[in-house]
Design a protein around this motif. Structure first.
Motif, PDB file in Angstrom:
ATOM      1  N   PRO A  24       4.896  -2.099   0.640  1.00 23.32           N
ATOM      2  CA  PRO A  24       4.505  -2.986   1.628  1.00 23.32           C
ATOM      3  C   PRO A  24       5.603  -3.986   2.244  1.00 23.32           C
ATOM      4  N   ALA A  25       6.689  -4.189   1.599  1.00 25.97           N
ATOM      5  CA  ALA A  25       7.744  -4.570   2.393  1.00 25.97           C
ATOM      6  C   ALA A  25       8.357  -3.808   3.589  1.00 25.97           C
ATOM      7  N   ALA A  26       8.083  -2.785   3.544  1.00 26.05           N
ATOM      8  CA  ALA A  26       8.516  -1.776   4.697  1.00 26.05           C
ATOM      9  C   ALA A  26       7.430  -1.606   5.767  1.00 26.05           C
ATOM     10  N   MET A  27       6.425  -2.462   5.921  1.00 26.25           N
ATOM     11  CA  MET A  27       5.374  -2.402   6.624  1.00 26.25           C
ATOM     12  C   MET A  27       5.212  -3.690   7.456  1.00 26.25           C
ATOM     13  N   SER A  28       4.569  -3.706   8.621  1.00 27.53           N
ATOM     14  CA  SER A  28       4.555  -4.686   9.397  1.00 27.53           C
ATOM     15  C   SER A  28       3.087  -5.409   8.878  1.00 27.53           C
ATOM     16  N   GLY A  29       2.919  -6.749   9.205  1.00 26.08           N
ATOM     17  CA  GLY A  29       1.652  -7.444   8.730  1.00 26.08           C
ATOM     18  C   GLY A  29       0.366  -6.767   8.720  1.00 26.08           C
ATOM     19  N   GLY A  30       0.176  -6.222  10.129  1.00 20.47           N
ATOM     20  CA  GLY A  30      -1.027  -5.519  10.604  1.00 20.47           C
ATOM     21  C   GLY A  30      -1.285  -4.254   9.580  1.00 20.47           C
ATOM     22  N   GLU A  31      -0.156  -3.480   9.253  1.00 15.80           N
ATOM     23  CA  GLU A  31      -0.066  -2.568   8.288  1.00 15.80           C
ATOM     24  C   GLU A  31      -0.603  -2.903   7.152  1.00 15.80           C
ATOM     25  N   GLN A  32      -0.038  -4.011   6.661  1.00 15.74           N
ATOM     26  CA  GLN A  32      -0.140  -4.472   5.369  1.00 15.74           C
ATOM     27  C   GLN A  32      -1.636  -4.688   4.926  1.00 15.74           C
ATOM     28  N   GLN A  33      -2.165  -5.450   6.158  1.00 13.09           N
ATOM     29  CA  GLN A  33      -3.690  -5.772   5.887  1.00 13.09           C
ATOM     30  C   GLN A  33      -4.733  -4.492   6.020  1.00 13.09           C
ATOM     31  N   ARG A  34      -4.313  -3.513   6.806  1.00 12.84           N
ATOM     32  CA  ARG A  34      -4.877  -2.157   6.790  1.00 12.84           C
ATOM     33  C   ARG A  34      -4.960  -1.670   5.336  1.00 12.84           C
ATOM     34  N   VAL A  35      -3.848  -1.605   4.646  1.00 14.72           N
ATOM     35  CA  VAL A  35      -3.649  -1.103   3.341  1.00 14.72           C
ATOM     36  C   VAL A  35      -4.753  -1.849   2.359  1.00 14.72           C
ATOM     37  N   ALA A  36      -4.606  -3.107   2.735  1.00 17.61           N
ATOM     38  CA  ALA A  36      -5.268  -3.974   1.826  1.00 17.61           C
ATOM     39  C   ALA A  36      -6.612  -3.846   1.963  1.00 17.61           C
ATOM     40  N   PHE A  37      -7.191  -3.648   3.043  1.00 23.44           N
ATOM     41  CA  PHE A  37      -8.466  -3.138   3.571  1.00 23.44           C
ATOM     42  C   PHE A  37      -9.034  -1.707   2.679  1.00 23.44           C
ATOM     43  N   CYS A  38      -8.146  -0.771   2.853  1.00 26.64           N
ATOM     44  CA  CYS A  38      -8.418   0.578   2.293  1.00 26.64           C
ATOM     45  C   CYS A  38      -8.530   0.160   0.826  1.00 26.64           C
ATOM     46  N   ARG A  39      -7.579  -0.765   0.300  1.00 23.76           N
ATOM     47  CA  ARG A  39      -7.746  -0.936  -1.371  1.00 23.76           C
ATOM     48  C   ARG A  39      -8.983  -1.388  -1.701  1.00 23.76           C
ATOM     49  N   ALA A  40      -9.763  -2.481  -0.774  1.00 29.09           N
ATOM     50  CA  ALA A  40     -10.783  -3.294  -1.211  1.00 29.09           C
ATOM     51  C   ALA A  40     -11.847  -2.102  -0.982  1.00 29.09           C
ATOM     52  N   LEU A  41     -11.688  -1.079  -0.160  1.00 31.06           N
ATOM     53  CA  LEU A  41     -12.726   0.186  -0.085  1.00 31.06           C
ATOM     54  C   LEU A  41     -12.592   1.207  -1.185  1.00 31.06           C
ATOM     55  N   ALA A  42     -11.609   1.039  -1.924  1.00 28.07           N
ATOM     56  CA  ALA A  42     -11.050   2.409  -2.814  1.00 28.07           C
ATOM     57  C   ALA A  42     -12.368   2.828  -3.800  1.00 28.07           C
ATOM     58  N   ASN A  43     -13.030   1.736  -4.408  1.00 20.46           N
ATOM     59  CA  ASN A  43     -14.217   2.335  -5.050  1.00 20.46           C
ATOM     60  C   ASN A  43     -15.256   2.352  -4.571  1.00 20.46           C
ATOM     61  N   ALA A  44     -15.373   2.360  -3.384  1.00 24.02           N
ATOM     62  CA  ALA A  44     -16.565   2.651  -2.482  1.00 24.02           C
ATOM     63  C   ALA A  44     -17.611   1.282  -2.818  1.00 24.02           C
ATOM     64  N   PRO A  45     -17.196   0.097  -2.582  1.00 29.01           N
ATOM     65  CA  PRO A  45     -18.038  -0.972  -2.989  1.00 29.01           C
ATOM     66  C   PRO A  45     -19.293  -1.107  -2.033  1.00 29.01           C
ATOM     67  N   ALA A  46     -20.547  -1.694  -2.400  1.00 27.93           N
ATOM     68  CA  ALA A  46     -21.458  -2.013  -1.723  1.00 27.93           C
ATOM     69  C   ALA A  46     -21.200  -3.221  -0.709  1.00 27.93           C
ATOM     70  N   LEU A  47     -20.533  -4.253  -0.988  1.00 24.02           N
ATOM     71  CA  LEU A  47     -20.264  -5.329  -0.265  1.00 24.02           C
ATOM     72  C   LEU A  47     -18.902  -5.732  -0.309  1.00 24.02           C
ATOM     73  N   MET A  48     -18.332  -6.003   0.886  1.00 26.31           N
ATOM     74  CA  MET A  48     -16.939  -6.505   1.064  1.00 26.31           C
ATOM     75  C   MET A  48     -17.135  -8.071   1.466  1.00 26.31           C
ATOM     76  N   LEU A  49     -16.192  -8.695   0.603  1.00 24.23           N
ATOM     77  CA  LEU A  49     -16.062 -10.260   0.651  1.00 24.23           C
ATOM     78  C   LEU A  49     -14.583 -10.371   1.320  1.00 24.23           C
ATOM     79  N   ALA A  50     -14.466 -11.103   2.674  1.00 24.33           N
ATOM     80  CA  ALA A  50     -13.184 -11.109   3.054  1.00 24.33           C
ATOM     81  C   ALA A  50     -12.840 -12.691   3.591  1.00 24.33           C
ATOM     82  N   ASP A  51     -11.807 -12.940   3.053  1.00 27.84           N
ATOM     83  CA  ASP A  51     -11.342 -14.496   3.442  1.00 27.84           C
ATOM     84  C   ASP A  51     -10.389 -14.449   4.457  1.00 27.84           C
ATOM     85  N   GLU A  52     -10.635 -14.638   5.610  1.00 26.92           N
ATOM     86  CA  GLU A  52      -9.747 -14.817   6.759  1.00 26.92           C
ATOM     87  C   GLU A  52      -8.867 -13.364   6.798  1.00 26.92           C
ATOM     88  N   PRO A  53      -9.469 -12.386   7.050  1.00 24.12           N
ATOM     89  CA  PRO A  53      -8.669 -11.099   6.708  1.00 24.12           C
ATOM     90  C   PRO A  53      -7.627 -10.709   7.812  1.00 24.12           C
TER      91      PRO A  53
END
Ligand code: ADP
Ligand code: ADP
Length: 218
Positions: A142-171
């Motif tokens: 993470p430390a080697a990535m930009s803020g936008g890249e970090q949030q894109r990874v966090a988004f992939c992590r949220a989708l990792a287990n194929a959820p039905a619903l995503m809850l996002a707080d000021e993503p």
């Protein structure tokens, strides 16, 4: 066929004491399959409280929380945790990635915790990262990535287990306006392609206007 149904939700902190803080009362909110809902609220209106109730992290004093047709309001902690891991994905304003692990590992780990075999978990993580344009960043921490890249990874992590619903707080709340716009577009493309439902809290009215519906608190 709602993914999430909140019915008659009431929540007061410190009820019955002089320090009582009524936050939510008789709140109804339904999110349909594939629907993306913006949650817009002034600070202090109860946005975090609502997201915690929807995310099965807190329980309301009144009302029901129905996730994919199952009333989980009074369910055991074990059932609620299981539902949270399998059916919900969380994205926060700050990425909360594990600093010692690569982008790929950050998307693989929640799948291993959920019982997915390592090979399948890596394949899915690669595919998610590719969809947000991060194939070249798989091995970066993470430390080697930009803020936008970090949030894109966090988004992939949220989708990792194929959820039905995503809850996002000021993503995209931590990003400069240009980057926020790009990251939001990427996020929405993947949400639309996968038919994911989402509840996304934002103060950005322009972004809220690009969702299917806006729900206001307070
Ligand atoms: P938001 O996310 O919209 O800023 P919150 O849901 O965090 O709002 O909080 C709504 C109200 O409830 C605020 O007035 C806040 O101070 C109060 N509050 C939040 N958590 C607690 C708590 N654990 N105990 C007492 N009051 C709380
Ligand atoms: P695990 O034990 O697998 O890490 P949990 O069941 O504790 O997961 O949490 C599942 C999801 O809920 C995770 O995505 C986590 O980020 C989120 N979560 C857990 N606790 C909180 C909290 N206090 N506030 C906000 N999100 C939380």
């Amino acid at each position: 066929n709602d993914v999430l149904r909140l019915q008659g939700i009431g929540k007061t902190y410190n009820p019955g004491t002089p320090a009582a803080v009524p936050v939510l009362s008789d709140l109804d909110l339904s999110i349909g399959r594939g629907e993306v809902v913006a949650l817009v609220a002034p600070s202090g209106a109860g946005k975090s409280t609502l997201l915690h109730i929807a995310g099965l992290l807190d329980t309301p004093d009144e009302g029901q929380v129905v996730l994919q047709g199952r009333d989980l309001t009074g369910a055991s902690d074990r059932l609620r945790t299981q539902a949270r891991r399998r059916e919900l994905g969380f994205v926060y304003q700050f990425h909360h990635l594990l600093p010692e692990f690569s982008a790929l590992e950050n998307v693989v780990l929640p799948q291993l915790a959920n019982g997915t075999p390592a090979g399948a978990a890596r394949t899915r993580a690669r595919s998610l990262l590719a969809r947000v344009g991060l194939t070249e960043r798989e091995a970066h921490r993470p430390a080697a990535m930009s803020g936008g890249e970090q949030q894109r990874v966090a988004f992939c992590r949220a989708l990792a287990n194929a959820p039905a619903l995503m809850l996002a707080d000021e993503p995209t709340g931590n990003l400069d306006p240009g980057t926020a716009d790009q990251v939001f577009d990427l996020l929405m493309n993947v949400v639309r392609e996968t038919g994911l439902s989402a509840l996304i809290a934002t103060h950005n009215m322009e972004l809220a206007g690009r969702m299917d519906r806006v729900v206001r608190l307070g």
